[in-house]
Motif scaffolding. Structure first.
Motif, PDB file in Angstrom:
ATOM      1  N   ALA A 132     -27.554  47.683   0.937  1.00  0.00           N
ATOM      2  CA  ALA A 132     -28.527  48.129   2.206  1.00  0.00           C
ATOM      3  C   ALA A 132     -28.429  46.905   3.150  1.00  0.00           C
ATOM      4  O   ALA A 132     -28.829  47.088   4.249  1.00  0.00           O
ATOM      5  CB  ALA A 132     -29.894  48.637   1.697  1.00  0.00           C
ATOM      6  N   ALA A 133     -28.425  45.626   2.627  1.00  0.00           N
ATOM      7  CA  ALA A 133     -28.377  44.619   3.431  1.00  0.00           C
ATOM      8  C   ALA A 133     -27.205  44.669   4.449  1.00  0.00           C
ATOM      9  O   ALA A 133     -27.270  43.816   5.445  1.00  0.00           O
ATOM     10  CB  ALA A 133     -28.377  43.363   2.622  1.00  0.00           C
ATOM     11  N   VAL A 134     -26.130  45.528   4.286  1.00  0.00           N
ATOM     12  CA  VAL A 134     -25.139  45.476   5.343  1.00  0.00           C
ATOM     13  C   VAL A 134     -25.518  45.873   6.497  1.00  0.00           C
ATOM     14  O   VAL A 134     -25.059  45.401   7.579  1.00  0.00           O
ATOM     15  CB  VAL A 134     -24.076  46.522   4.806  1.00  0.00           C
ATOM     16  CG1 VAL A 134     -23.028  47.021   5.820  1.00  0.00           C
ATOM     17  CG2 VAL A 134     -23.478  46.083   3.336  1.00  0.00           C
ATOM     18  N   VAL A 135     -26.924  46.595   6.395  1.00  0.00           N
ATOM     19  CA  VAL A 135     -27.346  47.182   7.782  1.00  0.00           C
ATOM     20  C   VAL A 135     -28.162  46.123   8.487  1.00  0.00           C
ATOM     21  O   VAL A 135     -28.144  46.078   9.819  1.00  0.00           O
ATOM     22  CB  VAL A 135     -28.483  48.208   7.421  1.00  0.00           C
ATOM     23  CG1 VAL A 135     -28.845  48.815   8.624  1.00  0.00           C
ATOM     24  CG2 VAL A 135     -27.845  49.310   6.580  1.00  0.00           C
ATOM     25  N   LEU A 136     -28.276  44.948   7.852  1.00  0.00           N
ATOM     26  CA  LEU A 136     -29.205  43.900   8.360  1.00  0.00           C
ATOM     27  C   LEU A 136     -28.252  43.296   9.429  1.00  0.00           C
ATOM     28  O   LEU A 136     -28.634  42.734  10.498  1.00  0.00           O
ATOM     29  CB  LEU A 136     -29.401  42.858   7.262  1.00  0.00           C
ATOM     30  CG  LEU A 136     -30.628  43.149   6.653  1.00  0.00           C
ATOM     31  CD1 LEU A 136     -30.632  41.941   5.456  1.00  0.00           C
ATOM     32  CD2 LEU A 136     -32.052  42.824   7.508  1.00  0.00           C
ATOM     33  N   ALA A 137     -26.807  43.118   9.400  1.00  0.00           N
ATOM     34  CA  ALA A 137     -25.819  42.270  10.100  1.00  0.00           C
ATOM     35  C   ALA A 137     -25.148  43.188  11.024  1.00  0.00           C
ATOM     36  O   ALA A 137     -24.731  44.391  10.805  1.00  0.00           O
ATOM     37  CB  ALA A 137     -25.165  41.546   9.261  1.00  0.00           C
ATOM     38  N   SER A 190     -22.273  30.908  12.548  1.00  0.00           N
ATOM     39  CA  SER A 190     -22.628  31.833  13.958  1.00  0.00           C
ATOM     40  C   SER A 190     -21.662  31.713  15.073  1.00  0.00           C
ATOM     41  O   SER A 190     -21.385  32.621  15.717  1.00  0.00           O
ATOM     42  CB  SER A 190     -23.964  31.226  14.643  1.00  0.00           C
ATOM     43  OG  SER A 190     -23.707  29.919  15.066  1.00  0.00           O
ATOM     44  N   LYS A 191     -20.718  30.758  15.036  1.00  0.00           N
ATOM     45  CA  LYS A 191     -19.796  30.557  15.928  1.00  0.00           C
ATOM     46  C   LYS A 191     -18.609  31.489  15.555  1.00  0.00           C
ATOM     47  O   LYS A 191     -17.711  31.732  16.344  1.00  0.00           O
ATOM     48  CB  LYS A 191     -18.977  29.195  16.057  1.00  0.00           C
ATOM     49  CG  LYS A 191     -20.330  28.118  16.207  1.00  0.00           C
ATOM     50  CD  LYS A 191     -20.811  28.341  17.475  1.00  0.00           C
ATOM     51  CE  LYS A 191     -19.832  27.960  18.770  1.00  0.00           C
ATOM     52  NZ  LYS A 191     -20.601  28.092  20.168  1.00  0.00           N
ATOM     53  N   LEU A 192     -18.231  31.567  14.162  1.00  0.00           N
ATOM     54  CA  LEU A 192     -17.474  32.621  13.766  1.00  0.00           C
ATOM     55  C   LEU A 192     -17.925  34.278  13.551  1.00  0.00           C
ATOM     56  O   LEU A 192     -17.121  34.714  12.912  1.00  0.00           O
ATOM     57  CB  LEU A 192     -16.825  31.943  12.223  1.00  0.00           C
ATOM     58  CG  LEU A 192     -16.308  30.766  12.186  1.00  0.00           C
ATOM     59  CD1 LEU A 192     -16.067  30.422  10.785  1.00  0.00           C
ATOM     60  CD2 LEU A 192     -14.833  30.846  12.981  1.00  0.00           C
ATOM     61  N   ASP A 193     -19.075  34.343  14.250  1.00  0.00           N
ATOM     62  CA  ASP A 193     -19.294  35.776  14.285  1.00  0.00           C
ATOM     63  C   ASP A 193     -19.711  36.399  12.883  1.00  0.00           C
ATOM     64  O   ASP A 193     -19.733  37.640  12.484  1.00  0.00           O
ATOM     65  CB  ASP A 193     -18.547  36.806  14.813  1.00  0.00           C
ATOM     66  CG  ASP A 193     -18.124  36.476  16.357  1.00  0.00           C
ATOM     67  OD1 ASP A 193     -19.450  35.528  16.939  1.00  0.00           O
ATOM     68  OD2 ASP A 193     -17.340  36.901  17.072  1.00  0.00           O
ATOM     69  N   PHE A 194     -20.368  35.433  11.985  1.00  0.00           N
ATOM     70  CA  PHE A 194     -20.906  35.774  10.711  1.00  0.00           C
ATOM     71  C   PHE A 194     -22.461  35.704  10.676  1.00  0.00           C
ATOM     72  O   PHE A 194     -23.057  34.916  11.218  1.00  0.00           O
ATOM     73  CB  PHE A 194     -20.399  34.961   9.654  1.00  0.00           C
ATOM     74  CG  PHE A 194     -18.863  35.417   9.015  1.00  0.00           C
ATOM     75  CD1 PHE A 194     -18.770  35.976   7.887  1.00  0.00           C
ATOM     76  CD2 PHE A 194     -18.109  34.443   9.758  1.00  0.00           C
ATOM     77  CE1 PHE A 194     -17.557  36.299   7.580  1.00  0.00           C
ATOM     78  CE2 PHE A 194     -16.796  34.627   9.310  1.00  0.00           C
ATOM     79  CZ  PHE A 194     -16.366  35.597   8.099  1.00  0.00           C
ATOM     80  N   GLU A 195     -23.094  36.744  10.020  1.00  0.00           N
ATOM     81  CA  GLU A 195     -24.533  36.783  10.131  1.00  0.00           C
ATOM     82  C   GLU A 195     -24.999  36.111   8.737  1.00  0.00           C
ATOM     83  O   GLU A 195     -24.776  36.634   7.849  1.00  0.00           O
ATOM     84  CB  GLU A 195     -25.029  38.339  10.216  1.00  0.00           C
ATOM     85  CG  GLU A 195     -25.050  38.809  11.677  1.00  0.00           C
ATOM     86  CD  GLU A 195     -26.062  38.406  12.789  1.00  0.00           C
ATOM     87  OE1 GLU A 195     -27.223  38.097  11.955  1.00  0.00           O
ATOM     88  OE2 GLU A 195     -25.634  38.244  13.752  1.00  0.00           O
TER      89      GLU A 195
END
Length: 501
Positions: A157-162, A427-432
């Motif tokens: 469900a944490a997939v929804v977080l990002a 953050s620069k590589l678009d990862f949450e």
């Protein structure tokens, strides 16, 4: 009758002078970080975790909770006055709140936000109190297999977080699980993932990881910013709404409360999703939707009530199941763990004063927010002129002192710095980074319940699919993951990610 007795117990705990003081401190700090764009409750709570070691578990959670919902309120001030939301959940408030301020109605907009938030906070507190006991009773029937499946569902469900790529989110969760396994294997006593560094024998320090990943990385990100802040008004008048305003805000506030209370329980939903959904509902049902975007009071009342209610009901899965619904709840679970409390349904029975004290303190905190913030509007306006170049060195020094004070270990400062740079690179590589923190918190618990279930079943893995509750939770986890890969939903996630950037 039990509910009334439990609320009475919570009142007794929440209304002690000591806890009121720290509830006041939390809501004040929360409002402050909400007003100052670029800091946020996640980074603030992460940096304040060391302080909680000197407080009782009950007091520390009350203070941290106050920071969280105080920030939801504080974000509306900058949204209304300078069209720059202090919190992402206040982005919708800026649409009509800023227009009201430009029309000379900043006071009415701020009062609407305060009253709507208080209505939502009061109702959401009752909702949390009513729903928590039955959920806890069900959760007490869980065995190791059910807990393992619940943790898997929580991680999926944490997939929804990002926002953005689903695969990147899953990669972050996996990385968090790996970081959570660093240290000594409890069963065999052997070292794993320590790279022969003795200081890692006890694992990575949660406080150092959290402060680096959110606090230090957030500082580095904001040092890039060149946002100019200029207020529409220097002095706010007319903080008492008139009868027409009160009549116009009541129904949207109630609808926003209902929507936020329901969405706040969902992993990743919470305050942000609730505020956007509320604005969409208000515009849809309005007889004159053309007013929205031009200073409609409903566009402030509904979203503000929704984000406050969503923030409070996100405590339900954390308090009853030990599963965080968002990064802040993951930090709250971390605060419980470092206090020696195992999160989960047993907290309600083993620590009833803490459990009910935190719930009742939500209402106390919301009352304090109204009493505090309307008179202090002038102070918040002046604070908006403080340059980041002054704020960030102080924040960095405070974070470093706090992390060092936990174990008096300089190695933790290196861990903090490393995860700060790592979080900035993400953050620069678009990862949450938020899903990684959830994986880090839930990883050790996941392993513990997996091993227990396998020992009880004599090594038979079918135990996870033959027990009805466990099988149901695993099916839900698969469905949640599959839904995230649906093309239309994946596309929407990418669009939202671009908008947030």
């Amino acid at each position: 009758m039990d509910l009334l007795n439990n609320l009475a117990l919570g009142l007794g705990a929440a209304l002690t002078p000591y806890n009121i003081l720290f509830c006041f401190t939390g809501t004040l700090l929360g409002t402050l970080v909400g007003v100052l764009p670029g800091i946020g409750p996640t980074a603030t709570i992460a940096m304040l975790l060391p302080i909680t070691l000197s407080l009782s578990p009950e007091t520390s959670l009350i203070m941290l909770a106050g920071i969280y919902y105080g920030a939801q309120y504080g974000g509306s001030t900058t949204a209304i006055l300078i069209n720059l939301p202090g919190e992402s959940s206040s982005a919708v408030t800026a649409i009509d709140g800023y227009q009201m301020a430009r029309q000379g109605r900043a006071g009415a907009a701020l009062a609407t936000a305060a009253i709507s938030s208080f209505i939502a906070g009061t109702i959401a507190t009752v909702f949390v109190a009513a729903l928590a006991p039955p959920l806890t009773a069900v959760a007490l029937k869980f065995g190791p297999a059910e807990y393992f499946s619940l943790m898997v569902l929580g991680l999926m469900a944490a997939v929804v977080l990002a926002h953005g790529s689903v695969l990147k989110t899953i990669a972050m969760i996996t990385m968090g699980l790996v970081f959570g396994l660093v240290g000594t294997d409890i069963n065999s006593g052997s070292m794993r993932f320590t790279m022969d560094i003795p200081e890692l024998a006890d694992g990575l320090n949660f406080v150092a990881v959290a402060v680096g990943l959110f606090g230090i990385a957030e500082i580095l990100r904001n040092l890039e910013g060149t946002t100019e802040r200029s207020t529409v008004v220097r002095k706010v008048h007319g903080l008492m709404p008139n009868k027409e305003d009160l009549k116009a805000l009541l129904a949207p506030a109630l609808r926003g409360t209902a929507l936020g209370s329901a969405l706040g329980i969902l992993p990743g939903g919470g305050a942000i999703l609730a505020s956007f959904a509320s604005y969409a509902v208000e515009k849809k049902i309005s007889k004159s939707p053309e007013r929205f975007g031009k200073g409609a009071i409903e566009g402030v009342a509904g979203p503000e009530a929704a984000n406050n209610a969503g923030a409070q009901t996100s405590f339900i899965p954390m308090l009853t199941l030990g599963v965080p619904a968002n990064p802040v709840m993951a930090l709250m679970i971390g605060a419980m763990i470092i206090q020696g409390i195992v999160p989960g349904p047993q907290v309600a029975t083993s620590e009833p004063a803490l459990f009910w004290g935190v719930i009742v303190s939500m209402w106390v905190g919301n009352l304090l927010l109204v009493i505090l913030n309307l008179p202090l509007i002038g102070v918040w306006v002046r604070l908006l002129t403080v340059p980041y170049s002054v704020l960030f060195p102080a924040i960095l020094a405070f974070a470093s002192i706090g992390v060092y004070s936990v174990n008096s270990n300089t190695f933790d400062l290196y861990v903090m710095a490393a995860f700060g740079l790592f979080g900035y690179a993400l953050s620069k590589l678009d990862f949450e980074p938020a899903p990684m923190l959830l994986g880090f918190v839930l990883g050790p618990l996941l392993e513990e319940h997996l091993r227990r279930a396998m020992v009880i079943s004599h090594g038979d893995p079918s135990v996870f699919v033959t027990r009805p509750i466990s099988a149901t939770l695993l099916i839900l986890a698969v469905l949640v993951t599959a839904i995230a890969f649906v093309p239309s939903i994946a596309k929407k996630r990418e669009e939202v990610f671009v908008e947030d950037d």
